[in-house]
Design an enzyme around this catalytic site. Structure first.
Site, mmCIF file in Angstrom:
data_model
loop_
_atom_site.group_PDB
_atom_site.id
_atom_site.type_symbol
_atom_site.label_atom_id
_atom_site.label_comp_id
_atom_site.label_asym_id
_atom_site.label_seq_id
_atom_site.Cartn_x
_atom_site.Cartn_y
_atom_site.Cartn_z
ATOM 1 N N PHE A 255 4.597 45.442 14.594
ATOM 2 C CA PHE A 255 3.436 45.708 13.746
ATOM 3 C C PHE A 255 3.210 47.222 13.621
ATOM 4 O O PHE A 255 3.325 47.942 14.607
ATOM 5 C CB PHE A 255 2.214 45.023 14.358
ATOM 6 C CG PHE A 255 1.036 44.953 13.449
ATOM 7 C CD1 PHE A 255 0.978 43.997 12.444
ATOM 8 C CD2 PHE A 255 -0.012 45.839 13.583
ATOM 9 C CE1 PHE A 255 -0.113 43.927 11.590
ATOM 10 C CE2 PHE A 255 -1.111 45.774 12.729
ATOM 11 C CZ PHE A 255 -1.159 44.821 11.738
ATOM 12 N N ASP B 47 1.930 42.133 22.392
ATOM 13 C CA ASP B 47 0.876 42.030 21.385
ATOM 14 C C ASP B 47 0.797 40.567 20.956
ATOM 15 O O ASP B 47 1.747 40.016 20.388
ATOM 16 C CB ASP B 47 1.173 42.946 20.189
ATOM 17 C CG ASP B 47 -0.017 43.061 19.240
ATOM 18 O OD1 ASP B 47 -0.787 42.083 19.138
ATOM 19 O OD2 ASP B 47 -0.183 44.128 18.606
ATOM 20 N N TYR C 51 -9.794 38.337 14.895
ATOM 21 C CA TYR C 51 -10.281 37.953 13.548
ATOM 22 C C TYR C 51 -9.270 37.126 12.776
ATOM 23 O O TYR C 51 -9.498 36.794 11.630
ATOM 24 C CB TYR C 51 -10.713 39.184 12.733
ATOM 25 C CG TYR C 51 -9.756 40.356 12.722
ATOM 26 C CD1 TYR C 51 -8.623 40.344 11.926
ATOM 27 C CD2 TYR C 51 -10.000 41.471 13.511
ATOM 28 C CE1 TYR C 51 -7.750 41.417 11.916
ATOM 29 C CE2 TYR C 51 -9.134 42.551 13.517
ATOM 30 C CZ TYR C 51 -8.010 42.519 12.716
ATOM 31 O OH TYR C 51 -7.147 43.579 12.718
ATOM 32 N N LYS C 52 -8.128 36.811 13.409
ATOM 33 C CA LYS C 52 -7.120 35.984 12.738
ATOM 34 C C LYS C 52 -7.386 34.519 13.112
ATOM 35 O O LYS C 52 -8.392 33.963 12.694
ATOM 36 C CB LYS C 52 -5.727 36.482 13.125
ATOM 37 C CG LYS C 52 -5.490 37.881 12.544
ATOM 38 C CD LYS C 52 -4.272 38.583 13.067
ATOM 39 C CE LYS C 52 -4.149 39.953 12.378
ATOM 40 N NZ LYS C 52 -3.392 40.907 13.164
ATOM 41 N N ARG D 114 3.464 35.622 2.532
ATOM 42 C CA ARG D 114 3.101 34.941 3.783
ATOM 43 C C ARG D 114 2.095 33.840 3.504
ATOM 44 O O ARG D 114 1.086 34.044 2.826
ATOM 45 C CB ARG D 114 2.449 35.921 4.764
ATOM 46 C CG ARG D 114 3.382 36.816 5.496
ATOM 47 C CD ARG D 114 2.689 37.476 6.681
ATOM 48 N NE ARG D 114 1.292 37.835 6.418
ATOM 49 C CZ ARG D 114 0.514 38.472 7.284
ATOM 50 N NH1 ARG D 114 0.974 38.800 8.483
ATOM 51 N NH2 ARG D 114 -0.727 38.776 6.969
HETATM 52 C C1 LIG Z 1 -3.654 42.241 13.192
HETATM 53 C C2 LIG Z 1 -2.847 42.945 14.196
HETATM 54 C C3 LIG Z 1 -3.328 44.091 14.830
HETATM 55 C C4 LIG Z 1 -4.667 44.630 14.423
HETATM 56 O O1 LIG Z 1 -5.015 45.852 15.006
HETATM 57 P P1 LIG Z 1 -6.462 46.441 14.690
HETATM 58 O O2 LIG Z 1 -6.637 47.508 15.667
HETATM 59 O O3 LIG Z 1 -7.459 45.319 14.791
HETATM 60 O O4 LIG Z 1 -6.460 46.937 13.275
HETATM 61 C C5 LIG Z 1 -2.540 44.686 15.792
HETATM 62 N N1 LIG Z 1 -1.321 44.179 16.120
HETATM 63 C C6 LIG Z 1 -0.827 43.079 15.508
HETATM 64 C C7 LIG Z 1 0.502 42.533 15.901
HETATM 65 C C8 LIG Z 1 -1.576 42.441 14.525
HETATM 66 O O5 LIG Z 1 -1.088 41.362 13.917
#
Ligand SMILES: *Cc1c(COP(=O)(O)O)cnc(C)c1O
Length: 407
Positions: free
Chosen positions: A131, A208, A233-234, A382
């Protein structure tokens, strides 16, 4: 199960919904537009009805009426909500997870602490498909500390393989860090084997879990995971910008130090003492005043996921993605699509990617037809199939509308 023979028919999808034990959970979410096909719950999960009432209470009674007296109760939320996520959804023990800050900030803090705990080692291992925010944080840390990043270049669909990691890890590596479920392809990394490889070389391993929490069981305790971060938030449905979580294995909590010494990590923070003296355990990973509205929203979202149960969630995610792949194979290969996610269900999270050279334009045209997906460059559409809110007929409708567009 279903007796409908044609697995590409709407009736087949309807039969799957009729047999779905998680179907009633959809009624616990706000759904204003019954015709909207929302296939992006892995970017922003839907709003639980309980969260509306909880936030109204928090704002009107607690903030409006209790005012600063609310802080008699609120300081317990980060650890309580952390335990809920930890014990119900990722296989942690109580006292190993806390909710605080953003995923990015938590990733920075844990990576920094891990590097500090392996002085003299000069390398970090991660992959180019990781990511973006994780890659950027690592680039910054590597520059600031004069470390090298060993970038793996995995297959974009299948993700990093254990053999790739084995090649890259040796006794100069301080930190191995990967996403458990890849944000683009949904490939699931072999967390137990990769964690073991890192440990065999004496490195710390940071996962992560943003795309795995509340979609795939993780088993952090069982597999000896050192460190993890994740987003709320997912699939956890905590709302836009809701605070993230971090996990530190109990055995490491004495050794690793939060690099941001804020007053919320302080043992007796209202004493306002002269020296930083961190709280014991996971509480030391707090920094400053937490977002109370964010925390209560995460708690409601996590409660729903816990009530459904991670194993039932996982089973439905597999079934939803299987249906999507079957429809892709039947309808979308001829007009030039290819599957951008692993075919083997054990290696796939709760979304699928369909690749097409015109993916960006097609995503936009789907939105005009009331189907919300998202596009990830260069060519992946997606489909996030959030198991608590996505019906099998939503998958069918979404792919049917794409077939008409692409045909
Ligand atoms: C959504 C997501 C994030 C989000 O990071 P934020 O600090 O909330 O913007 C980080 N890592 C992964 C793998 C994600 O899917």
């Amino acid at each position: 199960m279903s007796t409908v023979a044609d697995t590409t028919s709407r009736a087949f999808a309807e039969a799957l919904d009729a047999a779905d034990p998680l179907a009633p959970f959809r009624d616990r979410f706000v759904i204003d537009d019954p015709d909207l096909i929302y296939l992006d719950g892995n970017s922003l999960g839907r709003l639980p009805i309980a969260t509306v009432a909880r936030l109204q209470h928090l704002v009107r009674q607690e903030w409006g009426g209790d005012l600063v007296r609310g802080w008699d109760r609120w300081p317990g939320l980060p650890a309580d909500v952390g335990d809920l996520i930890g014990t119900e959804l990722i296989g942690a023990m109580p006292g190993e997870v806390i909710v605080a800050d953003s995923t990015t900030v938590n990733f920075y803090r844990l990576a920094t602490a891990a590097l500090g705990a392996r002085p003299g080692r000069t390398a970090i291992v991660t992959d180019r498909a990781n990511f973006p925010t994780d890659r950027y944080v690592l680039q910054g840390l590597a520059r600031a500390r004069g470390l090298a990043i060993r970038w793996l270049d995995p297959d974009p669909v299948e993700g990093p393989r254990v053999a790739d990691i084995a090649q890259a890890v040796d006794d100069d590596v301080a930190l191995v860090t990967l996403s458990h479920v890849n944000y683009r392809s949904a490939s699931v990394a072999d967390l137990p084997a990769i964690t073991r490889l890192g440990h065999d070389a004496g490195a710390l391993v940071l996962w992560d879990l943003s795309h795995s929490v509340a979609s795939v069981p993780v088993g952090v305790q069982e597999h000896g995971v050192d460190l993890a971060v994740g987003c709320t938030y997912k699939y956890l449905n905590g709302g836009p910008g809701s605070p993230a979580f971090l996990y530190v294995r109990r055995e490491l909590q004495e050794e690793l130090r939060n690099p941001i010494q804020g007053w919320f990590g302080q043992r007796d923070f209202l004493a306002m003492g002269p020296e930083y003296d961190p709280q014991p355990g996971i509480a030391a990973w707090q920094v400053g005043t937490p977002s109370v509205p964010g925390l209560v929203a995460v708690e409601e979202g996590a409660r729903l996921c816990a009530a459904a149960g991670i194993d039932a969630i996982r089973a439905k995610a597999v079934a939803l993605t299987e249906l999507a792949i079957g429809l892709h194979d039947a309808w979308l290969r001829p007009p030039g699509f290819s599957l951008g996610s692993p075919r083997e269900s054990a290696r796939r999270g709760a979304h699928i990617a369909l690749r097409h050279p015109d993916g960006r334009a097609l995503s936009g045209r789907l939105a005009e037809r009331n189907v919300i997906v998202d596009f990830r460059a260069p060519d992946s559409i997606r489909f996030g199939l959030s198991p608590l809110t996505t019906r099998f007929v939503d998958v069918w409708e979404g792919l049917e509308r794409l077939r008409v567009l692409a045909g």
